[in-house]
Write an enzyme that holds these catalytic residues in place. Sequence first.
Site, PDB file in Angstrom:
ATOM      1  N   GLY A  87       0.829  -1.194   0.000  1.00  0.00           N
ATOM      2  CA  GLY A  87       0.000   0.000   0.000  1.00  0.00           C
ATOM      3  C   GLY A  87       0.862   1.242   0.000  1.00  0.00           C
ATOM      4  N   CYS A  88       2.159   1.050   0.149  1.00  0.00           N
ATOM      5  CA  CYS A  88       3.112   2.158   0.100  1.00  0.00           C
ATOM      6  C   CYS A  88       3.732   2.203  -1.295  1.00  0.00           C
ATOM      7  CB  CYS A  88       4.237   1.954   1.116  1.00  0.00           C
ATOM      8  SG  CYS A  88       3.687   1.865   2.806  1.00  0.00           S
ATOM      9  N   GLN A  89       3.964   3.388  -1.784  1.00  0.00           N
ATOM     10  CA  GLN A  89       4.658   3.543  -3.062  1.00  0.00           C
ATOM     11  C   GLN A  89       6.121   3.119  -2.900  1.00  0.00           C
ATOM     12  OE1 GLN A  89       4.454   7.521  -4.560  1.00  0.00           O
ATOM     13  NE2 GLN A  89       5.062   6.918  -6.619  1.00  0.00           N
TER      14      GLN A  89
END
Length: 136
Positions: free
Chosen positions: A46-48
């Site tokens: 969910g993190c870039q």
Amino acid sequence: MTADDLANFFAMLPGWEEKFRYIIDLGKKLPPYPEEYKKDEFRIFGCQSLVWLKSDYKDGRIHFVADADAAIVRGLIAILMVIYNDKTPEDILGFDIHAWLESVGLSAQLTPTRSNGLHAMIKRLYTFAENAQEKH
């Protein structure tokens, strides 16, 4: 350092350029993250950026280490360390991080992808705290 100390220091900085510089500096001071924990089991999706978070429950407190491949995200991890590391599950679950982020103005300054990543890290910590609380 406490969450209040951090908020007070943020309030003294004149602008967001200085605040982000401070966040990056906080990230540079993170303890080393063990290479053996850089695997999907500890990755925050969910993190870039690539982000890993490993938590342990010992002596009634949650200890965690984390790392990221982006300077700002490492700084956000450092903020979470100040607020949550070595705290009881009750302390973690009882702290209103969203209100704190709003009070220091950070919520409004993060890009949507960074905000999503930060909230994914917080969710992982909350889940770990809930599980630790249920076991004891």
